[in-house]
Design an enzyme around this catalytic site. Structure first.
Site, short mmCIF file in Angstrom:
data_model
loop_
_atom_site.label_atom_id
_atom_site.label_comp_id
_atom_site.label_asym_id
_atom_site.label_seq_id
_atom_site.Cartn_x
_atom_site.Cartn_y
_atom_site.Cartn_z
N GLU A 250 0.86 -1.20 0.00
CA GLU A 250 0.00 0.00 0.00
C GLU A 250 0.90 1.25 0.00
OE1 GLU A 250 -1.57 0.71 3.94
OE2 GLU A 250 -3.39 1.67 3.15
N ASN B 216 -6.92 6.32 -1.60
CA ASN B 216 -5.84 5.37 -1.35
C ASN B 216 -6.07 4.23 -2.35
OD1 ASN B 216 -4.05 3.49 -0.35
ND2 ASN B 216 -4.58 3.86 1.80
N LYS C 90 -9.45 2.19 -1.92
CA LYS C 90 -9.65 1.56 -0.60
C LYS C 90 -11.00 1.93 0.01
CE LYS C 90 -7.07 1.05 3.79
NZ LYS C 90 -5.82 1.47 4.46
N GLU D 144 -6.11 8.48 7.82
CA GLU D 144 -6.64 8.10 6.50
C GLU D 144 -8.02 8.71 6.26
OE1 GLU D 144 -5.98 4.27 4.61
OE2 GLU D 144 -4.98 3.64 6.44
N CYS E 65 -4.79 -3.11 2.67
CA CYS E 65 -4.48 -3.09 4.10
C CYS E 65 -5.67 -3.41 5.02
CB CYS E 65 -3.83 -1.76 4.49
SG CYS E 65 -3.05 -1.89 6.12
N ASN F 61 0.33 -1.32 5.26
CA ASN F 61 1.26 -0.62 6.15
C ASN F 61 0.66 -0.76 7.54
OD1 ASN F 61 3.27 1.48 4.64
ND2 ASN F 61 1.36 1.30 3.48
#
Ligand code: CDT
Length: 314
Positions: A46, A106, A123, A141, A167, A192
């Site tokens: 990621e 993302n 994401k 995020e 992730c 991550n």
């Protein structure tokens, strides 16, 4: 029946001071190692191109734009596309996507062996928070990205049906099931994950790794598919990230796994037959799933007072 060597490329930490060019040079090196071992598909982590910047608060949203890519491939990333095409290796990698209309995602991109872009995933399960916390490392995020708007897609690359997830998605059963129903034989996941991942939770040190492995193994087994999970690892801008990049077979067994915390390639032979028995018997979705009993999953986000008591009240 198909047997194809596949790989995951774990990356040691990427520091804020590292240039895109230096990161891309590392990616190309890992790609070459994977190709040398026969890999036809390589999965990178990621936000492959930069440090995991959502750990930092920036007052001005425009300040984070330096971590985002407004086109792909761009000049810095083009050498990776070129080398992959020369080697005839497909790859999946993550980056922060800035759209022309200003939205930020993302994102993970799947690129086929001829260098053509098969597609992207944005994401969906964004973890963390959007407010400023008084801790050195945060998880922002929800401040820097919008929730993905492309569903859970599956792309045909290297002759394989590859579903994409990123992730935190790997912790959610819905991710794998939807990808499986969309036809995925392999799920490619970049991540991550810091050792102390969830603000407000202070788990024992071993838990981050154990929960990661549990998630990818369960997702693979319960959906009769393979998982390729590639993480960033080691110390990144002072924060330690878990490694554990791995290939998981449809049996739920980890067939290959990184041993270190730096740049490392892990390969394994994907074998479509591993899934067949499960798909014909135990996890034969067509025979055994009962979707009419599952509507709550698509209509309700949270727990609610749905328990029926013995007196019939709710
Ligand atoms: N990048 C990412 O999604 N990381 C999360 C950990 C943070 S939870 C606040 C993960 O699920 O690994």
């Amino acid at each position: 029946m198909s047997k194809v060597v596949v790989g995951v490329a774990q990356l040691g930490g990427i520091q804020s001071t590292d240039t895109r060019e230096s990161v891309v040079a590392r990616l190309i090196r890992l790609l070459e190692i994977a190709a040398d071992r026969g890999s036809k598909l390589v999965v990178f982590p990621e936000l492959t191109l930069t440090t995991f910047f959502p750990r930092y608060w920036f007052d001005q949203l425009s300040t984070v734009d330096k971590y985002f890519e407004s086109e792909m491939p761009n000049e810095q990333v083009q050498p990776l596309f070129d080398r992959a095409r020369e080697l005839k290796v497909a790859f999946v990698f993550g980056y922060a996507e800035l759209c022309p209309d200003g939205r930020r995602f993302n994102t993970a991109m799947a690129v086929d062996t001829d260098g053509s872009i098969a597609g992207t995933y944005r994401k969906i399960h964004l973890p963390g928070h959007s407010d400023k916390r008084e801790t050195h490392y945060q998880h922002l995020e929800k401040r820097y990205f919008s929730v993905g708007d492309k569903g859970f897609p599956v792309f045909r690359v290297a002759g394989l049906n590859v579903g994409l997830a990123i992730c935190n998605d790997r912790r959610w059963a819905e991710t794998y099931r939807i990808l499986a129903l969309n036809g995925a034989d392999i799920v490619a996941i970049g991540y991550n994950t810091p050792f102390s991942a969830v603000p407000g939770m202070d788990p024992e040190a071993h838990r981050a790794m154990s929960e990661h492995v549990l998630s990818v193994r369960a997702g693979a087994y319960q959906n009769a598919l393979w998982v390729l999970a590639a993480g960033k690892s080691g110390v990144e801008d002072g924060q330690r990230l878990i490694g554990g990049s791995c290939v998981v077979a449809a049996t739920g067994d980890v067939v290959s796994r990184a041993v270190g915390e730096g740049d490392e390639v892990v390969v394994a032979e994907y074998d479509s037959e591993t899934a067949q028995q499960y798909r014909q018997e135990l996890f034969n979705f067509g025979k055994h799933r009962q979707p009419h009993e599952y509507s709550i999953i698509a209509t309700q986000a949270d727990r609610s007072e749905n328990v029926t008591h013995t007196n019939g009240s709710r």
